[in-house]
Design an enzyme around this catalytic site. Structure first.
Site, mmCIF file in Angstrom:
data_model
loop_
_atom_site.group_PDB
_atom_site.id
_atom_site.type_symbol
_atom_site.label_atom_id
_atom_site.label_comp_id
_atom_site.label_asym_id
_atom_site.label_seq_id
_atom_site.Cartn_x
_atom_site.Cartn_y
_atom_site.Cartn_z
ATOM 1 N N SER A 36 0.803 -1.227 0.000
ATOM 2 C CA SER A 36 0.000 0.000 0.000
ATOM 3 C C SER A 36 0.833 1.274 0.000
ATOM 4 O O SER A 36 0.284 2.360 -0.177
ATOM 5 C CB SER A 36 -0.935 -0.007 1.197
ATOM 6 O OG SER A 36 -1.772 -1.141 1.137
ATOM 7 N N ASP B 162 -17.449 1.832 -2.197
ATOM 8 C CA ASP B 162 -16.632 0.616 -2.011
ATOM 9 C C ASP B 162 -17.499 -0.448 -1.367
ATOM 10 O O ASP B 162 -17.807 -0.371 -0.177
ATOM 11 C CB ASP B 162 -15.433 0.952 -1.121
ATOM 12 C CG ASP B 162 -14.713 -0.309 -0.697
ATOM 13 O OD1 ASP B 162 -14.875 -1.376 -1.351
ATOM 14 O OD2 ASP B 162 -13.963 -0.236 0.302
#
Lengths: 629, 379
Positions: free
Chosen positions: A327, A351
């Site tokens: 990430s 999401d």
């Protein structure tokens, strides 16, 4: 048959023979005189030259090697003089016997014998080879008193390298080793053979290797009269050696110590850079090794210990090991989305906890998803779905083209040897990387993985730190470097290693501001909040987790997985956020989530660098500064 | 009556056995030896002085003994020598790969050294016994008398000494009148033999060629002479370094104590067999030729003494002794200057070493003894 002669006849015959004998002697002695005339008059010049050649030897005087100190003058590598006992094999009839007899005078261990044997293989026949190093004064005196018994053996004062910081700087400073046949070839290629006459060691790793040409200096020479045993009788003339240049590093030894100790016994790497110059503030690869072990030939046991350890202490993870960035790649992806016009900071996506692509469900970490996610939230909460979509929208070619200027997948050009390139994945890369046509094809799903820093992505901690430096330095990327000044020890003149801007990446200030603001929020209320709780400065960061092992279909649980198959833990950080003085990448191998292992290390390093605060339990600067000058 | 003896008379009595020309030349050589020794090996000066004193004393004693008495010692000395050589072969001490020394408890002696005097003495005595009837049989007997000790010394093995002992005997046989018809073929065989060794040196010196009669180290010496550079760190080193020393001496030499080859230890065995290199380096061609001249004068004096000696035995003995001196000098200087193989032969009267010096001075003493008798018989 017997001849009978009168005594008179006998005497006259004898006298005749005496005359013959006299003439014979005259001829023979005349022959000798002619030989002497030939040698001493006709061939005088030749023999005169031969005698002078015998008498006079040009003895190289190796220069003092330059020292290496950190930015505050703390000594990282220096020289010390020690006596070595050396044998010139060409002058010794019975080598074993000589060594046995020497062993009665000075201590010669099995290790010394083995090392002698090994060195001999790499040494020319007529050069001397050390049988013992670092003789005590008493041993030197004992040998000198009996030196006449040992033809071809002598005591030499040699300079040895010493690394007062031990394993703390093993991967930065590197070490010296005896010149071997491969080094000789390289020296020949560089035309430096003559300059290394009399020099026995050469930089093998780290700065010792990359700055060899600066550190070594120019070899001088002495014209000396020598005896048949090659021993110096008298000095005739001298050309002094020019000592090698010293290095002052950008590295802060205190910071390095804090960083190194923060790893404890974990494996990993840390690279901290001053974004405005590219100067490396700390470069850690854990575990490290003590370069002093190599100085006069590493023992077999020590070598085995280092080389066969599963922790691979000789591996410089900071510049040679490439890991998927996880990430920590997201801020760069965010910048790509903004710069390439695919996203605005305000634009939000929904999401649901996964992203569907080609019938495959790419999962988010958070079950059920993060809800509505904009760019800021996507970084603070590390939302995968946002980046799956972004990667898909950008396409792999655009991603690769955007990332390349940040130095991903290329060597940074740092002044340390042995840098790895890493992998910036692209269809082109895949075509080159694989042989079979079936493998060469790029799949759309692979782009999705790249979007969250997994898949083929693999970068060194140094690359990540350098890329981050560019982001926090308004797009200006400097070539990372470890050496700040090269110093001439005779004049004291300093030559600065100028910060080299590699390129200016055209990034809009508002885009940079948006990403940096999100990274600051990571440490305030996001994945880095726990590690940076109560920090007295503003600090930007991003956690990351690099998958070591793909566990298809099963839920990843640390407890179930062998330690070495656990995910790598990443953290990148910069501080202070408004005008960053330090940018870094931290990787802890098999450390699990970045927030748990890597972020606390970053916190300790920044605390020390900005506040001078040491983590509890670590000695203060003054207590361990006894080596400092 | 006074028993006061005039000092001059004492000196005369002491000097009576001395032959002045011979002694003068000997003194020049011995003095030169001391000068060179100071440079070559100062630590051995004291020992060299003692050796010189002992040798001169023995020379004086020998010179006082009538030559007839000396000749009468021939047989016992010869027998003793052969017995001792057999003793060496059976019980001798081994040193440096060769059995040369015999430890008698009191002293360690080298019987081959005794043979250097006993051999010519024996043959001279034998021919004197057969005076007037010397024929082929006598020469054959002399050949056997020569072959036995030489054979024993060769097997020690000591090629250098055996050659010198053989030469000593052959000189007596030559002066005794061996027919030229026999001498010429012998010389031709020797010359052809040596010539072919030189010519085929490369083949002969291959490591797997066995020379049968010579030991490995002797083969090595010959081969090294043929090509010194083939072994620059071993035996060849000696020859290379000594020729460099001689050549670099030039016309006038580098000066006493200033020879670089000498003082930086490049000359091997510089106080013994290679002492001539020291001299030639430091005193140059002038010094080397001066030494040759003095030696030649000494040899001439020896030949003169031989030609006027009163009996056949003394004539043969003094002729042979003179030739031995010559042989020592020629072989040594030839070896050091690189025209003969390295055989362990010292430079007569100059090289360090008590035994050789004593042997040589006894030889001079014999010459003086012979000369004194002639002077007495004339007066």
């Amino acid at each position: 048959m017997t001849e009978f002669r009168s005594p008179e006849q006998e005497i006259s015959r004898l006298r005749f023979r005496l005359v013959v004998a006299g003439l014979f002697m005259l001829v023979c002695l005349g022959l000798l005189a002619a030989r002497f005339f030939y040698l001493q008059v006709m061939r005088f010049d030749y023999y005169h030259t031969r005698a002078e050649d015998n008498r006079i030897a040009l003895v190289p005087v190796p220069p003092n090697r330059g020292t290496i100190v950190d930015r505050n003058g703390k000594v990282l590598a220096r020289n010390f003089a020690a006596y070595t006992l050396e044998i010139t094999p060409s002058q010794v009839d019975d080598l074993d016997d000589t060594i046995e007899r020497l062993a009665e005078i000075v201590e010669i261990s099995d290790y010394d014998r083995r090392r002698f044997k090994k060195f001999r293989e790499d040494t020319k026949y007529f050069e001397s080879v050390p049988i013992r190093t670092k003789l005590t004064d008493a041993e030197v005196a004992r040998f000198i008193a009996r030196r006449y018994m040992f033809r071809g053996v002598d005591v030499q004062a040699r300079l040895f390298r010493e690394y007062p910081q031990g394993d703390l700087f093993g991967h930065v400073v590197g070490y010296m080793g005896r010149i071997n046949s491969r080094d000789v070839e390289q020296l020949e290629a560089r035309g430096e053979t003559a300059n290394y006459r009399g020099t026995e060691h050469i930089g093998k790793r780290g700065l010792e290797e990359s700055y060899e040409a600066e550190l070594h200096g120019r070899t001088g020479s002495e014209q000396v009269e020598v005896d048949a045993g090659g021993r110096k009788v008298r000095l005739l003339s001298r050309q002094t050696a020019v000592p090698g240049n010293s290095l002052i590093l950008t590295v802060d030894a205190g910071l390095q110590a804090v960083a190194g100790q923060a790893f404890g016994n974990r494996r990993g790497a840390l690279v901290a850079i001053e974004p405005s110059t590219g100067g490396v503030l700390a470069l850690v690869s854990a575990p490290s090794f003590d370069p002093n072990l190599f100085v006069d030939g590493i023992s077999v046991a020590d070598w085995k210990g280092l080389n066969e350890s599963p922790d691979r202490p000789l591996l410089n993870r900071a510049i040679y090991s490439a890991y998927p960035p996880g990430s920590t790649f997201k801020p760069f992806m965010a910048l790509a989305g903004l710069s390439l016009g695919k996203r605005t900071p305000q634009q939000a996506i929904a999401d649901p906890g996964f992203f569907m692509f080609g019938g495959h469900r790419f999962m988010d970490d958070k079950v059920g998803g993060h809800g509505m996610v904009d760019l800021h939230t996507s970084i603070v909460q590390s939302c995968n779905t946002y980046y799956y979509q972004l990667a898909n929208d950008l396409g792999i070619d655009a991603i690769a083209a955007f990332m390349r200027p940040f130095g991903f997948g290329q060597i940074t050009g740092i002044d340390l040897p042995g840098e790895a390139e890493g992998v910036l994945p692209s269809p082109e890369w895949k075509r080159k990387r694989f042989k079979r046509p079936a493998q060469q094809k790029w799949f759309g799903g692979e782009t999705i993985s790249v979007g969250i820093g997994q898949g083929y992505n693999a970068y060194t901690p140094l690359q990540l730190a350098t890329a981050l430096s560019a982001v926090v330095n308004d797009g200006v990327m400097f070539k990372p470097h470890v050496v700040k000044y090269v110093v001439d020890p005779q004049t004291g003149a300093r030559r600065e290693v100028e910060p080299q801007p590699v390129r200016r990446i055209p990034l809009k200030p508002e885009h940079l501001a948006a990403v940096r603001a999100a990274m600051v929020d990571v440490n305030l209320r996001g994945t880095g909040a726990r590690a940076f709780a109560g920090a007295a400065y503003t600090v930007g960061g991003k956690t990351g987790t690099a998958q070591v092992y793909s566990l298809r279909g099963t839920k990843y649980k640390e407890g179930n997985v062998a330690e070495r198959l656990r995910d790598h833990s990443w953290f990148i950080a910069f501080a202070p956020a408004d005008k960053p003085k330090i940018a870094m990448a931290v990787l802890v191998e098999n450390g699990g989530f970045g927030s748990r292992s890597a972020a606390p290390i970053a916190r300790q390093v920044i605390d020390y660098y900005l506040l001078g605060k040491r983590p509890p339990g670590q000695a203060s600067e003054d207590e361990e500064a006894e080596d400092g000058e | 009556m006074e028993f006061r003896v005039h000092p001059v008379a004492i000196i005369r009595a002491i000097l009576r056995p001395i032959d002045p020309p011979l002694f003068l030349l000997l003194a020049v050589l011995l003095a030169a030896a001391l000068v060179i020794m100071q440079s070559a090996s100062p630590a051995r000066m004291e020992a060299q002085l003692v050796n010189t004193g002992v040798a001169l004393t023995l020379m004086w004693i020998t010179a006082r003994v009538p030559s007839a008495r000396l000749l009468s010692l021939a047989l016992p000395l010869y027998v003793l020598g052969v017995v001792l050589l057999i003793g060496v072969a059976l019980f001798g001490e081994i040193s440096k790969g060769a059995q040369r020394w015999l430890d008698l408890g009191v002293a360690r002696i080298q019987p081959s050294e005794l043979m250097k005097i006993a051999m010519p003495l024996m043959l001279a005595w034998y021919f004197q016994q057969r005076e007037g009837a010397i024929g082929l049989v006598e020469f054959l007997v002399a050949g056997v008398l020569l072959a036995v000790p030489v054979g024993l010394i060769v097997t020690q093995p000591d090629l250098g000494t055996s050659l010198l002992v053989a030469a000593a005997g052959l000189y007596v046989i030559f002066f005794a009148g061996l027919s030229w018809k026999l001498i010429v073929p012998l010389v031709v065989v020797a010359v052809v033999g040596l010539g072919s060794v030189v010519a085929f040196g490369d083949t002969l010196c291959q490591p797997d060629v066995d020379w049968q009669i010579l030991r490995e180290y002797q083969k090595h010496r010959v081969c090294t002479l043929l090509d010194p550079t083939s072994d620059p760190l071993g035996k060849g080193f000696h020859i290379i370094q000594s020729t460099i020393a001689i050549g670099s001496g030039g016309l006038f030499g580098k000066g006493w104590m200033l020879g670089t080859q000498t003082h930086l230890s490049f000359i091997p065995e510089r106080h013994t067999d290679f002492i001539f290199a020291v001299m030639a380096e430091e005193f140059g061609l002038i010094g080397a030729v001066a030494l040759l001249v003095v030696l030649f004068l000494l040899l001439l004096r020896g030949l003169m003494i031989a030609s006027t000696a009163p009996t056949l035995g003394t004539r043969l003995l003094s002729g042979a002794i003179t030739m031995i001196f010559f042989t020592y000098a020629f072989v040594n200087m030839g070896m050091v200057s690189g025209i003969l193989p390295v055989v362990g032969v010292p430079l007569p009267f100059i090289s360090y070493g008590g035994t050789a010096l004593v042997t040589l001075c006894i030889g001079v003493g014999i010459l003086m003894s012979v000369q004194r008798e002639r002077a007495q018989s004339q007066s």
